[in-house]
Design a protein around this motif. Structure first.
Motif: not given
Length: 953
Positions: A699, A701, A712, A715, A731, A733, A735, A742, A786, A828
């Motif tokens: 997570n 930040q 957000k 995206k 959404y 996300h 990493n 999500d 999720k 990304d």
């Protein structure tokens, strides 16, 4: 809270291909089966409940027939079962059956077996129902005094979670645990108790620490780690406490545990910026790097040292430790060595450069004797580059370094030799006082050079910088020696015909008897096999290059001979000697031309090389002053210009780097005085422990984009239409190595949707980690689901799928809503990176996948287009700004980037502005992308095409 958002404690891998058993057969097994069949049935029940089945009819069966059993496996499975089974009625009241279960827990907490007590205590940490826990409190407290540490350790954890969730059940928990901690001897129990006090009652934890602060180094490493965390948090929140605990942190630097040393050093750096503290922390880091065998650990700790160096105040302290840092070079891993050398180079100063050079020279000599390790050649190359940089920054060192490095010109590894050659070329141009030394050394090693590329470079240096009559004669002697007998064509034909000189005659060795496959004898003489090998061995290097068809070296030789001949004519007054030398040079060129036109070489001479050699012959025959100037002055001038441009570029990048590091304070910035600052204002720095925990959980930040409006919402991908019975949007996300989707699912109908399941599939190098569990959606209700997707390489991936559901009360089949595709953006995973021109060219030659993209844009400025491409592909432009400045109607630039998976991506932009179409003409041209993997080359090409189209809109 939806089912997907409930915290999942126990993860169980389920084979999806097995057929789910019926409730009746499970009931039968649980009632009448033996222990083994009951165990299997219980496992199946747990898996079915995890998959969304309710099975309410089995609860009482399990309480009656399975709960009284004393088998340890069943007890362990029951703990998982009670954890996941619904314990309340739909209106939120506790089920009556749970009172029976509660009684069973109480008995297990008083069980004579410590494993059953301990595992029951662990299970109680996961309970969220206060009514179930209340009757068990006396039994939990009693477990704190159990003889076995496993029970006591888990009792502390149970008390901590109960105190955190339901403080009214055990309000005196901190006091109870503090008393327990004072009398406890076991390290793991002390660690858990101390951990609880840190989070529940920090003052009590500090009281305990102050009573035993002198014995901290005798504690176990798990307790020491928690103590370091406490000290960090206390000093972070209240800086006035630093003086009280800093001595303790110093002591922990001497801990026997590497983890404690690492954390203590990190904490010490944040608590104090005194030179002694920084030195102690850096020394601790260096010891860790040397003693730890894991290369990942070495790299992580090296990163911490690099972070320390970034601080201007700490750099001076680290400069004194350069020699200690160089001890890390004993590690065989190339990545670690690379990072270490870079760090040492950043820290080098006039005070320590001499010592650094001595160590690096020793390392270079060591690599000469080691050939079995595959990274030795690359390491030697790194060392040569580091010494090169040291010599450029500190010219006094060049004289020590050059003689050692010149030995490597004859090295079989071309890359290291090419680096040495580049260094020698720069040194001979920059340092006039070293020219004699370099030329002398070059003549010594010239005959041993094996690589044609290095031979060419060495020839150029000798031709350019031999200024005395003796040196010029030596060069000619070396060239004659390297070329062998001339004329080449005649001597080669004679050799082929077998007209050998007496000393070259081959003696027949002793006859050797061999046994053939059929078992008969065969005799073999040495004559037939030794002739060609002898001929190959005797062939001088330059002659060998020419017979292999490499005539580019001949063109280079012609230029060198022309330069030294013109210089010889200027130095020597006697006409006879002048003519003799020039004639010899012309003879060499002529014989090479003759050889090139004959059928002897493997490849014929190219027209370019013929033109070059012919030109040199013409220059020597005419000896005009203009040509003399071009050959002997202009060449050196252009080298000088190139080197000064390169130096200027390096200085500019160093200046930018130092500007980045210098902290600028604006005139109206407030000054914070520590003594006048309120406690809550000191939390401006981020909590390192919190950050590392977030990083471990994925997570991190991320810093938001410079645009404050970027959020957000940018995206969010719409997956279904507004008129579909189920509306969904996701959404995405990203990493580092995984993607979290999500997905918001909205029931737009007036029916209850049962078993609403998100079914996903992936295309590309993506892998779905787990199947999202089914949901039940009330009319017009919504839920978040999720899903995790693992990413293995940088290429365009697509996630697609559908949502399936049953309508309650309807007799029809399952309904299905198809989702739009989610395209994963490779940007990304791509980061700008730098490499040298030589590395770029090497990779360009090696990579097999190429993607050519035609420029199709409405932009009219070449530079704007290049900047747009850099921005949209995350690549870095390797071509210096100076080379791109000015305006000439066309532009060529090299771009480079690396993915987080270590994949390289290269691009060459060749663009122009068609002049005949007027000033408003759009940029034309093409971009060539090269990569090791096909996916990377295609994905980058797609990205460029998409970004071009966006500008057209």
């Amino acid at each position: 809270m939806t089912a997907a958002e409930n915290v999942c404690y126990t993860l169980i891998n389920v084979p999806m291909d097995s057929e789910p058993p019926s409730e009746i057969s499970l009931k039968n097994d649980l009632e009448k089966g033996d222990v083994k069949s009951k165990t299997e049935a219980l496992k199946k029940v747990i898996i079915m409940i995890l998959n969304g089945e309710k099975l309410p009819g089995l609860l009482m069966t399990i309480i009656r027939f399975v709960l009284p059993l004393q088998d340890h496996t069943i007890k362990k499975l029951l703990l998982v079962f009670w954890e996941i089974v619904p314990k309340t009625t739909p209106d939120g009241r506790l089920l009556h059956e749970m009172i029976l279960v509660c009684d069973a827990y109480r008995k297990d907490l008083q069980h004579p077996n410590e494993f059953i007590r301990g595992s029951t205590l662990r299970f109680l940490c996961k309970l969220k129902e206060a009514e179930l826990l209340e009757p068990l409190m006396p039994a939990i407290r009693a477990c704190l005094e159990h003889r076995h540490s496993y029970v006591r350790r888990n009792a502390v954890l149970a008390i901590y979670t109960i105190y955190r969730n339901f403080e009214h059940l055990i309000p005196d928990a901190p006091e109870l645990i503090h008393d327990f901690l004072v009398n406890e001897k076991d390290a793991s129990c002390k660690r858990n108790a101390f951990m609880m006090l840190i989070h529940a009652d920090q003052d009590r934890a500090l009281d305990y620490l102050s009573t035993c602060i002198d014995q901290v180094q005798t504690f176990g490493d798990i307790l020491q780690l928690v103590i370091v965390e406490l000290i960090y948090k206390v000093c972070h929140a209240n800086p006035s406490e630093r003086a009280r605990f800093i001595r303790c942190i110093y002591n922990l630097l001497q801990s026997s545990s590497p983890a404690v040393k690492y954390e203590a050093a990190g904490t010490l750096v944040t608590l104090s910026s005194a030179p002694t503290a920084i030195k102690a922390a850096a020394q601790c880091y260096i010891d860790l790097i040397i003693k730890e065998s894991d290369n990942n650990v070495k790299l992580i700790v090296l990163d911490r040292l690099v972070e320390l160096k970034e601080h201007p105040a700490h750099e001076r302290v680290l400069q004194d430790l350069v020699m200690d840092i160089l001890r890390v070079l004993s590690t065989p891993d190339l990545e670690v060595r690379k990072k270490t050398l870079q760090l040492a180079l950043d820290l080098v100063s006039s005070r320590n450069v001499e010592e650094l050079v001595i160590v690096l020279k020793k390392e270079v000599i060591k690599t000469n004797n080691v050939s079995e390790h595959e990274d030795t050649d690359k390491y030697r190359q790194l060392l040569v580059r580091t010494l090169h940089s040291c010599s450029v920054r500190f010219p006094d060192m060049a004289a020590n370094v050059i003689p050692v490095l010149m030995e490597f010109l004859s090295d079989s590894n071309e890359a290291a030799a090419a680096d040495v050659l580049e260094f020698v070329r720069e040194a001979i141009q920059r340092f006039d006082n070293l020219r004699m030394l370099i030329v002398e050394k070059m003549l010594e090693v010239f005959h041993a050079i094996k690589s044609v590329k290095i031979y060419r470079g060495a020839l150029w240096i000798l031709g350019e910088y031999c200024s005395t009559k003796e040196d010029i004669q030596s060069v000619m002697t070396e060239v004659r020696r390297s070329l062998g007998e001339i004329p080449i064509v005649e001597s080669e034909i004679k050799k082929e015909a077998g007209e050998l000189k007496p000393e070259e005659e081959i003696t027949v060795g002793p006859v050797q008897k061999l046994v053939t496959e059929m078992g008969t004898y065969a005799t073999q003489s040495a004559l037939s096999s030794s002739r060609p090998t002898k001929k190959e061995e005797d062939r001088p290097p330059l002659r060998g290059f020419l017979l292999d068809g490499d005539f580019f070296v001949a063109a280079s030789l012609a230029t060198t001979l022309t330069k030294i001949a013109l210089r010889y004519v200027a130095l020597v007054q006697e006409k006879k000697k002048q003519n003799s030398f020039v004639a010899e040079a012309m003879l060499l060129m002529a014989t090479i031309l003759h050889l090139g036109k004959s059928s002897l070489p493997k490849k014929p001479i190219t027209d370019d090389d013929v033109d070059r050699i012919s030109l040199c012959l013409k220059v020597l025959s005419e000896c005009s002053p203009l040509m003399n100037d071009i050959f002997n002055k202009e060449c050196r001038q252009s080298l000088s210009q190139m080197l000064s441009a390169k130096l200027e570029e390096e200085k500019l990048s160093q200046k930018k780097e130092s500007e980045k590091r210098n902290v600028t304070v604006q005139p109206d910035d407030p000054i914070s005085f520590m003594q006048l600052t309120a406690k809550n204002e000191m939390n401006c720095k981020e909590d390192q422990f919190q950050l590392s925990l977030l990083a471990a959980m994925g997570n991190t930040q991320r810093k938001e984009a410079a645009d404050p409006l970027a959020s957000k919402l940018n995206k969010v991908t719409q997956l279904t239409g507004f008129s579909d019975p189920v509306y969904a949007e996701a959404y995405v996300h990203v990493n580092q190595y995984d993607i979290v989707l999500d997905v918001l699912v909205v029931n737009q109908t007036s029916d209850t949707l049962q078993n609403c399941t998100l079914e996903l599939a992936t295309l590309g190098d993506l892998k779905l980690v787990e199947k999202p569990s089914p949901l039940t959606l009330a009319p017009h209700d919504f839920a978040n689901i999720k899903a995790n997707v693992k990413v293995a390489s940088t290429e365009n991936g697509i996630i697609f799928g559908n949502i399936v559901y049953d309508v309650s009360g309807a007799a029809s089949d399952r309904n299905c809503v198809v989702l739009s595709d989610i395209h994963i953006d490779i940007m990304d995973y791509i980061q700008p990176a730098t490499c040298t021109d030589a590395e770029f060219r090497q990779m360009w030659a090696e990579f097999e996948w190429e993607n050519k993209v035609t420029v199709n844009t409405n932009m009219i400025d070449l530079n704007d287009y290049l900047q747009h491409i850099l921005k949209s592909t995350n690549m870095k432009c390797l071509t210096p700004e100076k080379a791109l400045s000015g305006y000439c109607g066309f532009m060529a630039a090299n771009l480079y980037a690396r993915s987080i998976f270590g994949e390289d991506a290269l691009a060459n932009v060749s663009i122009e502005k068609p002049v005949h179409q007027g000033p408003d003409a759009a940029v034309t041209g093409h971009i060539r992308i090269r990569a090791k993997s096909q996916g990377m080359a295609l994905s980058l090409g797609d990205k460029i095409n998409l970004s071009q189209k966006k500008t057209n809109l």
